[in-house]
Write an enzyme that holds these catalytic residues in place. Structure first.
Site, PDB file in Angstrom:
ATOM      1  NE  ARG A  54      43.650  54.072  28.264  1.00 23.63           N
ATOM      2  CZ  ARG A  54      43.079  53.354  29.223  1.00 23.63           C
ATOM      3  NH1 ARG A  54      42.558  53.940  30.260  1.00 23.63           N
ATOM      4  NH2 ARG A  54      43.060  52.055  29.165  1.00 23.63           N
ATOM      5  CE  LYS A  56      39.318  49.929  26.705  1.00 22.81           C
ATOM      6  NZ  LYS A  56      40.135  49.211  27.710  1.00 22.81           N
ATOM      7  CG  ASN A  57      38.106  45.710  27.597  1.00 23.13           C
ATOM      8  OD1 ASN A  57      39.005  46.541  27.406  1.00 23.13           O
ATOM      9  ND2 ASN A  57      37.233  45.823  28.574  1.00 23.13           N
ATOM     10  NE  ARG A  68      42.293  47.565  37.200  1.00 21.08           N
ATOM     11  CZ  ARG A  68      42.248  47.445  35.899  1.00 21.08           C
ATOM     12  NH1 ARG A  68      43.054  48.158  35.150  1.00 21.08           N
ATOM     13  NH2 ARG A  68      41.416  46.622  35.336  1.00 21.08           N
ATOM     14  CG  ASP A 114      34.689  48.386  31.831  1.00 19.65           C
ATOM     15  OD1 ASP A 114      35.241  48.683  32.908  1.00 19.65           O
ATOM     16  OD2 ASP A 114      35.235  47.672  30.964  1.00 19.65           O
ATOM     17  CB  CYS A 151      45.304  52.457  37.690  1.00 18.61           C
ATOM     18  SG  CYS A 151      43.739  51.617  37.858  1.00 18.61           S
TER      19      CYS A 151
HETATM   20  C1  UD1 Z   1      39.233  43.911  32.459  1.00 17.62           C
HETATM   21  C2  UD1 Z   1      38.834  44.995  31.493  1.00 17.62           C
HETATM   22  C3  UD1 Z   1      38.202  46.157  32.228  1.00 17.62           C
HETATM   23  C4  UD1 Z   1      37.049  45.677  33.113  1.00 17.62           C
HETATM   24  C5  UD1 Z   1      37.475  44.505  33.990  1.00 17.62           C
HETATM   25  C6  UD1 Z   1      36.318  43.876  34.753  1.00 17.62           C
HETATM   26  C7  UD1 Z   1      40.469  44.800  29.732  1.00 17.62           C
HETATM   27  C8  UD1 Z   1      41.609  45.417  29.018  1.00 17.62           C
HETATM   28  N1  UD1 Z   1      40.021  45.468  30.805  1.00 17.62           N
HETATM   29  O1  UD1 Z   1      40.207  44.445  33.348  1.00 17.62           O
HETATM   30  O2  UD1 Z   1      37.727  47.087  31.273  1.00 17.62           O
HETATM   31  O3  UD1 Z   1      36.630  46.728  33.938  1.00 17.62           O
HETATM   32  O4  UD1 Z   1      38.078  43.468  33.190  1.00 17.62           O
HETATM   33  O5  UD1 Z   1      35.321  43.493  33.876  1.00 17.62           O
HETATM   34  O6  UD1 Z   1      39.952  43.771  29.348  1.00 17.62           O
HETATM   35  N2  UD1 Z   1      42.195  41.138  40.653  1.00 17.62           N
HETATM   36  C9  UD1 Z   1      42.987  40.648  41.658  1.00 17.62           C
HETATM   37  N3  UD1 Z   1      44.135  39.981  41.307  1.00 17.62           N
HETATM   38  C10 UD1 Z   1      44.492  39.766  40.005  1.00 17.62           C
HETATM   39  C11 UD1 Z   1      43.670  40.271  38.985  1.00 17.62           C
HETATM   40  C12 UD1 Z   1      42.524  40.952  39.336  1.00 17.62           C
HETATM   41  O7  UD1 Z   1      42.701  40.815  42.833  1.00 17.62           O
HETATM   42  O8  UD1 Z   1      45.540  39.157  39.766  1.00 17.62           O
HETATM   43  C13 UD1 Z   1      40.979  41.899  40.998  1.00 17.62           C
HETATM   44  C14 UD1 Z   1      41.062  43.341  40.515  1.00 17.62           C
HETATM   45  O9  UD1 Z   1      41.747  44.146  41.415  1.00 17.62           O
HETATM   46  C15 UD1 Z   1      39.597  43.696  40.416  1.00 17.62           C
HETATM   47  C16 UD1 Z   1      38.943  42.397  39.979  1.00 17.62           C
HETATM   48  O10 UD1 Z   1      39.878  41.368  40.290  1.00 17.62           O
HETATM   49  O11 UD1 Z   1      39.105  44.093  41.656  1.00 17.62           O
HETATM   50  C17 UD1 Z   1      38.606  42.331  38.506  1.00 17.62           C
HETATM   51  O12 UD1 Z   1      39.770  42.530  37.729  1.00 17.62           O
HETATM   52  P1  UD1 Z   1      39.976  41.855  36.307  1.00 17.62           P
HETATM   53  O13 UD1 Z   1      38.785  41.042  35.949  1.00 17.62           O
HETATM   54  O14 UD1 Z   1      41.311  41.206  36.316  1.00 17.62           O
HETATM   55  O15 UD1 Z   1      40.011  43.132  35.383  1.00 17.62           O
HETATM   56  P2  UD1 Z   1      41.073  43.470  34.269  1.00 17.62           P
HETATM   57  O16 UD1 Z   1      41.399  42.254  33.497  1.00 17.62           O
HETATM   58  O17 UD1 Z   1      42.165  44.283  34.843  1.00 17.62           O
END
Ligand code: UD1
Length: 429
Positions: free
Chosen positions: A398, A22-23, A123, A306, A118
């Site tokens: 999902r 999915k990711n 996030r 995850d 969420c």
């Molecule tokens: C992706 C995955 C999700 C997984 C996560 C971490 C997808 C669709 N989802 O989510 O399943 O759990 O990686 O492996 O690929 N953060 C910030 N600022 C930002 C972006 C992120 O502070 O601009 C923080 C987030 O709040 C979180 C951490 O960084 O605490 C990790 O987030 P991130 O790696 O961005 O996860 P996603 O890409 O949302």
């Protein structure tokens, strides 16, 4: 509203093949808008999950043609005409933020709603924005909407404060059509980043370094079409390994990339589970479970956040104590209260969960609060004595293609039922 009803106590036994991740699929579908080819892009090994259909709806709302049949997606971008993702679609899937980079690169403008909080924490998307600004985008907020624009993005050196998966992907997709070179330092190293790089390069991009902390991207004038097979879903694979282990069963997982699960295999072995590693398979045999001293979720190649909820379900039945530290997300323990309904012994202090192994779990009515929390409850239900009913399973749909059918095939007693009540909608990764 649909629910899963599980009669626990059946040992799982058999084999399963794992579909695409999915990711990987979500950013790759988003990246399709970068193509300026009139021909179809073909994506293979695509799981039939809710998130795929939501992303397909979003692409269609932008004028892209999307056809799905038997795990294959055909995407034609020729009709792309809109740079606005509707509030409704944005609410349905937070990952629609992925479209910012590619739409900006392709159309010079993008308009989205703020993705907001969420069920697993706030996030933020600050890293996405900072990176896009470094590439020359102008970003402003207008009545709850975010509008980003740039005549043409230009290459830049970007250092991410944290190796965010989504920010790395968004910036890769933005930079492929930028003028000049981009370097992304402290990039995420997840296998899905490597998959996105391989897909973009197959379309004609020039990216190197995925899988390391430094990505180097040389902007090109345009991208074409390709046929691409996405990698197997390591999180689904890990969930099934744990499902077999929690029932003391045996399972052969095929069509996977075992190295993607190294950290998971290591922790499961520490918990007493026997795992044989093949070239593209893993075979798990459950036995007596024992607690693990400390498990900390980390960016790849660390233990994936995850699978934190699913392994917590497993450890509730391990002899002795376990400690889990959730270091990736701020608030990802909502499954704890639900597991406690099954008589698990867990306490939480901040980002640390303390688990005291119990001899038995007992069936109860529980609610899936997010995708992986839902999977964890199904696992606990498979092992619990009596009947477990999991509600709000839209979350599970999902990310898992036909979860109950797979588990039935392995001998589980699990059924989907439809009830009259309406579910509370909530979204998550
Ligand atoms: C992706 C995955 C999700 C997984 C996560 C971490 C997808 C669709 N989802 O989510 O399943 O759990 O990686 O492996 O690929 N953060 C910030 N600022 C930002 C972006 C992120 O502070 O601009 C923080 C987030 O709040 C979180 C951490 O960084 O605490 C990790 O987030 P991130 O790696 O961005 O996860 P996603 O890409 O949302």
């Amino acid at each position: 509203m649909e629910k899963l009803v599980i009669e626990g106590g059946k040992r799982l036994d058999g084999s399963l093949s794992i579909k695409g991740a999915k990711n990987s699929m979500l950013p790759i579908m988003a990246a399709s808008v970068l193509s300026s080819s009139s021909k179809d892009l073909e994506l293979l090994n695509i799981p039939d999950i809710l998130d795929m259909h939501v992303m397909a709806n979003i692409l269609q709302s932008l004028g892209v043609k999307v056809k799905y049949k038997k795990n294959k997606l055909k995407i034609n971008v020729q009709g792309l005409h809109s740079y606005t993702i509707s509030d409704e679609l944005m609410r349905e899937m937070r990952s629609s933020i992925f479209l910012m980079g590619p739409l900006l690169a392709r159309l010079g403008k993008v308009r989205v709603t703020y993705p907001g909080g969420c069920s697993i924490g706030p996030r933020p998307v600050d890293l996405h924005f900072k990176g896009l600004e470094a590439l020359g985008a102008e970003i402003r907020e207008e009545k709850g909407h975010i509008i980003a624009s740039a005549t043409r993005l230009r290459g830049a050196e970007i250092h991410l404060d944290y190796p965010s998966v989504g920010a790395t992907e968004n910036l890769m997709m933005a930079a492929v059509l930028a003028k000049g070179k981009t370097v992304i330092n402290n990039a995420a190293k997840e296998p899905e980043i490597v998959d996105l790089q391989n897909f973009l390069n197959a379309m004609g991009a020039d990216i190197r370094g995925a899988g390391t902390e430094t990505l180097r991207i040389v902007g090109v004038e345009g991208l074409g079409n390709c046929t691409y097979r996405i990698i197997p879903d390591r999180i689904v694979a890990g969930t099934y390994l744990m499902a077999a282990a929690i029932t003391g069963g045996r399972l052969l997982l095929k069509e996977i990339i075992p190295v993607h699960l190294d950290a998971v295999v290591a922790k499961m072995r520490e918990a007493g589970v026997e795992i044989k590693v093949g070239e593209d398979s893993l075979e798990v045999t459950g036995g007596k479970l024992r607690g693990v001293e400390t498990l900390r979720t980390l960016p790849y190649p660390g233990f994936p956040t995850d699978l934190q909820a699913p392994i917590m379900a497993l450890l509730t039945l391990a002899e002795g104590n376990s400690t889990i530290i959730e270091s990736v997300f701020e608030n990802r323990f909502r499954h704890v209260d639900e597991l406690k309904r099954l008589k698990a012994d867990i306490s939480v202090e901040g980002r640390t969960a303390y688990i005291k192994g119990v001899k038995k779990l007992y069936g109860a009515e529980v609610e899936a609060t997010d995708l992986r929390a839902g999977a964890a409850l199904v696992l606990a239900g498979l092992a619990a004595e009596g009947t477990t009913v999991v509600s709000n399973i839209k979350h599970i749909d999902r990310g898992y293609e036909h979860l109950e059918a797979d588990l039935q095939k392995l001998g589980a007693k699990i059924q989907r039922i439809v009830t009259e009540e309406s579910g509370v909608s909530c979204q998550r990764c």
